[in-house]
Motif scaffolding. Structure first.
Motif, PDB file in Angstrom:
ATOM      1  N   GLY A 167       0.830  -1.166   0.139  1.00 13.31           N
ATOM      2  CA  GLY A 167       0.080   0.092  -0.011  1.00 13.31           C
ATOM      3  C   GLY A 167       0.946   1.303   0.077  1.00 13.31           C
ATOM      4  O   GLY A 167       0.497   2.402  -0.823  1.00 13.31           O
ATOM      5  N   LEU A 168       1.965   1.153   0.787  1.00  9.03           N
ATOM      6  CA  LEU A 168       2.888   2.448   0.850  1.00  9.03           C
ATOM      7  C   LEU A 168       3.587   2.516  -0.286  1.00  9.03           C
ATOM      8  O   LEU A 168       3.816   3.739  -0.839  1.00  9.03           O
ATOM      9  CB  LEU A 168       3.617   2.546   2.036  1.00  9.03           C
ATOM     10  N   ALA A 169       4.261   1.639  -0.931  1.00  9.17           N
ATOM     11  CA  ALA A 169       5.171   1.442  -2.134  1.00  9.17           C
ATOM     12  C   ALA A 169       4.393   2.131  -3.214  1.00  9.17           C
ATOM     13  O   ALA A 169       4.873   2.722  -4.049  1.00  9.17           O
ATOM     14  CB  ALA A 169       5.552   0.252  -2.228  1.00  9.17           C
ATOM     15  N   ALA A 170       2.965   1.535  -3.175  1.00  9.22           N
ATOM     16  CA  ALA A 170       2.332   1.648  -4.507  1.00  9.22           C
ATOM     17  C   ALA A 170       1.990   3.207  -4.699  1.00  9.22           C
ATOM     18  O   ALA A 170       1.914   3.872  -5.692  1.00  9.22           O
ATOM     19  CB  ALA A 170       0.935   1.034  -4.618  1.00  9.22           C
ATOM     20  N   ARG A 171       1.658   3.963  -3.495  1.00 13.47           N
ATOM     21  CA  ARG A 171       1.530   5.371  -3.819  1.00 13.47           C
ATOM     22  C   ARG A 171       2.963   6.056  -4.174  1.00 13.47           C
ATOM     23  O   ARG A 171       2.797   7.328  -4.606  1.00 13.47           O
ATOM     24  CB  ARG A 171       1.359   5.998  -2.263  1.00 13.47           C
ATOM     25  N   GLN A 172       4.097   5.332  -4.088  1.00 11.92           N
ATOM     26  CA  GLN A 172       5.337   6.126  -4.570  1.00 11.92           C
ATOM     27  C   GLN A 172       5.690   5.794  -5.974  1.00 11.92           C
ATOM     28  O   GLN A 172       6.708   6.297  -6.714  1.00 11.92           O
ATOM     29  CB  GLN A 172       6.492   5.738  -3.702  1.00 11.92           C
ATOM     30  N   ILE A 173       5.066   4.924  -6.808  1.00 11.59           N
ATOM     31  CA  ILE A 173       5.354   4.366  -8.051  1.00 11.59           C
ATOM     32  C   ILE A 173       5.108   5.437  -8.897  1.00 11.59           C
ATOM     33  O   ILE A 173       3.905   6.409  -8.776  1.00 11.59           O
ATOM     34  CB  ILE A 173       4.250   3.385  -8.309  1.00 11.59           C
ATOM     35  N   GLU A 174       5.914   5.983  -9.896  1.00 11.00           N
ATOM     36  CA  GLU A 174       5.724   7.238 -10.903  1.00 11.00           C
ATOM     37  C   GLU A 174       4.780   7.129 -11.968  1.00 11.00           C
ATOM     38  O   GLU A 174       4.220   7.722 -12.198  1.00 11.00           O
ATOM     39  CB  GLU A 174       7.352   7.533 -11.235  1.00 11.00           C
TER      40      GLU A 174
ATOM     41  N   LEU B 123      -6.980  -2.248  -0.528  1.00 10.11           N
ATOM     42  CA  LEU B 123      -7.612  -2.145  -1.917  1.00 10.11           C
ATOM     43  C   LEU B 123      -8.502  -1.066  -2.187  1.00 10.11           C
ATOM     44  O   LEU B 123      -8.224  -0.302  -3.189  1.00 10.11           O
ATOM     45  CB  LEU B 123      -8.521  -3.340  -2.162  1.00 10.11           C
ATOM     46  N   LEU B 124      -9.111  -0.343  -1.081  1.00 12.48           N
ATOM     47  CA  LEU B 124      -9.966   0.525  -1.066  1.00 12.48           C
ATOM     48  C   LEU B 124      -9.118   1.914  -1.375  1.00 12.48           C
ATOM     49  O   LEU B 124      -9.245   2.566  -2.073  1.00 12.48           O
ATOM     50  CB  LEU B 124     -10.743   0.756   0.380  1.00 12.48           C
ATOM     51  N   ILE B 125      -8.115   1.926  -0.209  1.00 11.66           N
ATOM     52  CA  ILE B 125      -7.372   3.288  -0.634  1.00 11.66           C
ATOM     53  C   ILE B 125      -6.383   3.421  -1.929  1.00 11.66           C
ATOM     54  O   ILE B 125      -6.764   4.186  -2.510  1.00 11.66           O
ATOM     55  CB  ILE B 125      -6.068   3.120   0.736  1.00 11.66           C
ATOM     56  N   LEU B 126      -6.066   2.114  -2.340  1.00 12.57           N
ATOM     57  CA  LEU B 126      -5.484   2.320  -3.674  1.00 12.57           C
ATOM     58  C   LEU B 126      -6.289   2.565  -4.842  1.00 12.57           C
ATOM     59  O   LEU B 126      -6.124   3.649  -5.608  1.00 12.57           O
ATOM     60  CB  LEU B 126      -4.892   0.625  -4.219  1.00 12.57           C
ATOM     61  N   LYS B 127      -7.719   2.050  -4.863  1.00  8.48           N
ATOM     62  CA  LYS B 127      -8.438   2.550  -5.661  1.00  8.48           C
ATOM     63  C   LYS B 127      -9.046   3.866  -5.626  1.00  8.48           C
ATOM     64  O   LYS B 127      -9.225   4.700  -6.640  1.00  8.48           O
ATOM     65  CB  LYS B 127      -9.792   1.571  -5.710  1.00  8.48           C
ATOM     66  N   VAL B 128      -9.004   4.518  -4.607  1.00  8.07           N
ATOM     67  CA  VAL B 128      -9.402   5.880  -4.397  1.00  8.07           C
ATOM     68  C   VAL B 128      -8.428   6.864  -4.615  1.00  8.07           C
ATOM     69  O   VAL B 128      -8.497   7.820  -5.272  1.00  8.07           O
ATOM     70  CB  VAL B 128      -9.960   6.017  -2.962  1.00  8.07           C
ATOM     71  N   THR B 129      -7.125   6.510  -4.302  1.00  6.07           N
ATOM     72  CA  THR B 129      -5.821   7.398  -4.245  1.00  6.07           C
ATOM     73  C   THR B 129      -5.236   7.179  -5.637  1.00  6.07           C
ATOM     74  O   THR B 129      -4.341   8.089  -5.881  1.00  6.07           O
ATOM     75  CB  THR B 129      -5.190   7.296  -3.087  1.00  6.07           C
ATOM     76  N   TRP B 130      -5.183   6.262  -6.172  1.00  6.21           N
ATOM     77  CA  TRP B 130      -4.089   5.896  -7.571  1.00  6.21           C
ATOM     78  C   TRP B 130      -4.225   7.059  -8.511  1.00  6.21           C
ATOM     79  O   TRP B 130      -5.587   7.607  -8.653  1.00  6.21           O
ATOM     80  CB  TRP B 130      -4.722   4.534  -8.166  1.00  6.21           C
ATOM     81  N   ASN B 131      -3.304   7.519  -8.725  1.00  5.71           N
ATOM     82  CA  ASN B 131      -2.906   8.326  -9.678  1.00  5.71           C
ATOM     83  C   ASN B 131      -3.390   9.882  -9.040  1.00  5.71           C
ATOM     84  O   ASN B 131      -3.554  10.762  -9.685  1.00  5.71           O
ATOM     85  CB  ASN B 131      -3.951   8.346 -11.132  1.00  5.71           C
ATOM     86  N   GLN B 132      -3.642  10.004  -7.900  1.00  2.78           N
ATOM     87  CA  GLN B 132      -3.879  11.109  -7.247  1.00  2.78           C
ATOM     88  C   GLN B 132      -2.401  11.762  -6.544  1.00  2.78           C
ATOM     89  O   GLN B 132      -1.875  11.026  -5.955  1.00  2.78           O
ATOM     90  CB  GLN B 132      -4.748  11.138  -6.156  1.00  2.78           C
ATOM     91  N   PRO B 133      -2.275  12.894  -6.569  1.00  4.38           N
ATOM     92  CA  PRO B 133      -0.910  13.418  -6.216  1.00  4.38           C
ATOM     93  C   PRO B 133      -1.136  13.327  -4.588  1.00  4.38           C
ATOM     94  O   PRO B 133      -2.277  13.602  -3.991  1.00  4.38           O
ATOM     95  CB  PRO B 133      -0.787  14.880  -6.442  1.00  4.38           C
ATOM     96  N   ALA B 134      -0.256  12.876  -4.042  1.00  2.84           N
ATOM     97  CA  ALA B 134      -0.140  12.505  -2.392  1.00  2.84           C
ATOM     98  C   ALA B 134      -0.244  13.860  -1.768  1.00  2.84           C
ATOM     99  O   ALA B 134      -0.851  13.961  -0.768  1.00  2.84           O
ATOM    100  CB  ALA B 134       1.386  11.750  -2.100  1.00  2.84           C
ATOM    101  N   ALA B 135       0.215  15.004  -2.326  1.00  4.71           N
ATOM    102  CA  ALA B 135       0.195  16.349  -1.508  1.00  4.71           C
ATOM    103  C   ALA B 135      -1.229  16.657  -1.576  1.00  4.71           C
ATOM    104  O   ALA B 135      -1.959  17.418  -0.685  1.00  4.71           O
ATOM    105  CB  ALA B 135       0.889  17.301  -2.205  1.00  4.71           C
ATOM    106  N   GLY B 136      -2.152  16.301  -2.745  1.00  3.93           N
ATOM    107  CA  GLY B 136      -3.469  16.718  -2.660  1.00  3.93           C
ATOM    108  C   GLY B 136      -4.552  15.952  -2.104  1.00  3.93           C
ATOM    109  O   GLY B 136      -5.719  16.230  -2.082  1.00  3.93           O
ATOM    110  N   CYS B 137      -4.064  14.931  -1.500  1.00  5.87           N
ATOM    111  CA  CYS B 137      -4.957  13.880  -0.699  1.00  5.87           C
ATOM    112  C   CYS B 137      -4.996  13.913   0.835  1.00  5.87           C
ATOM    113  O   CYS B 137      -4.244  13.749   1.611  1.00  5.87           O
ATOM    114  CB  CYS B 137      -4.598  12.562  -1.097  1.00  5.87           C
ATOM    115  N   THR B 138      -6.002  14.921   0.973  1.00  2.00           N
ATOM    116  CA  THR B 138      -6.026  15.182   2.632  1.00  2.00           C
ATOM    117  C   THR B 138      -7.214  14.211   2.829  1.00  2.00           C
ATOM    118  O   THR B 138      -7.761  13.383   2.520  1.00  2.00           O
ATOM    119  CB  THR B 138      -6.960  16.459   2.783  1.00  2.00           C
ATOM    120  N   LEU B 139      -7.230  14.279   4.270  1.00  2.00           N
ATOM    121  CA  LEU B 139      -8.246  13.254   5.054  1.00  2.00           C
ATOM    122  C   LEU B 139      -9.520  13.495   4.440  1.00  2.00           C
ATOM    123  O   LEU B 139     -10.163  12.569   4.327  1.00  2.00           O
ATOM    124  CB  LEU B 139      -8.197  13.635   6.682  1.00  2.00           C
ATOM    125  N   GLY B 140      -9.757  14.816   4.430  1.00  2.00           N
ATOM    126  CA  GLY B 140     -11.323  15.208   3.976  1.00  2.00           C
ATOM    127  C   GLY B 140     -11.534  14.669   2.495  1.00  2.00           C
ATOM    128  O   GLY B 140     -12.618  13.884   2.108  1.00  2.00           O
TER     129      GLY B 140
END
Length: 169
Positions: free
Chosen positions: A99-106, A139-156
């Motif tokens: 989950g953590l590594a997938a968010r770092q993939i370019e 799974l849920l987090i990856l589907k929701v955040t994939w291709n979203q910039p990490a800085a733009g992903c707030t808790l809200g």
């Protein structure tokens, strides 16, 4: 070996060392902590050494991934072996790491997401409830955040996206 070759070799062993921090055999776990500390010293990662001494596993993982963003794809591939490990704590660590590594993939594309989701879907039937629950959350987090910039992903925004996703299911 020269220092550069040694550093490359050490970098290639970090993922394995990281997972064995969670080994159920205390001797393997303690040995992995010591080796990771030595590896951090060799690589000049002084900021990670205090985290190792305090055994802050997930802060170490985040540091490892942030320092080596270009290798996130490689780290992810290396971690896939560990989701089949017979030890529950190592499988749990593998799911978290994925989950953590997938968010770092370019190069985040749908094909990679589909492969990761397929792998995580298999873990939904894991005999250990903590592994299957973690796989479901990842799974849920990856589907929701994939291709979203990490800085733009707030808790809200994550909460809103999760609600939208859940309603669509």
């Amino acid at each position: 070996m020269d220092k550069q070759s040694t550093k490359k070799y050490v970098l290639k062993s970090l993922v394995s060392l990281f997972f064995h921090l969670e080994d159920v055999n205390p001797k393997v776990s303690e040995s992995s902590w010591g080796t990771l500390f030595t590896a951090a010293a060799l690589l000049g990662w002084t900021e990670i050494q205090p985290l190792i001494q305090r055994k802050e596993t997930w802060k170490i993982c985040e540091c490892l991934l942030m320092r080596n963003r270009r290798r996130a794809d490689d780290f992810l591939i290396e971690s896939l072996v560990y989701i089949e490990n017979p030890q529950d704590p190592i499988r749990e660590a593998a799911v978290r790491f994925i989950g953590l590594a997938a968010r770092q993939i370019e190069d985040q594309n749908e094909e990679k997401l589909d492969k990761l989701c397929s792998i995580l879907n298999d873990l939904l039937l894991d005999q250990k409830p903590s592994v299957s629950t973690l796989a479901s959350q990842t799974l849920l987090i990856l589907k929701v955040t994939w291709n979203q910039p990490a800085a733009g992903c707030t808790l809200g925004t994550l909460f809103t996206a999760c609600l939208t996703f859940c309603r669509g299911v």
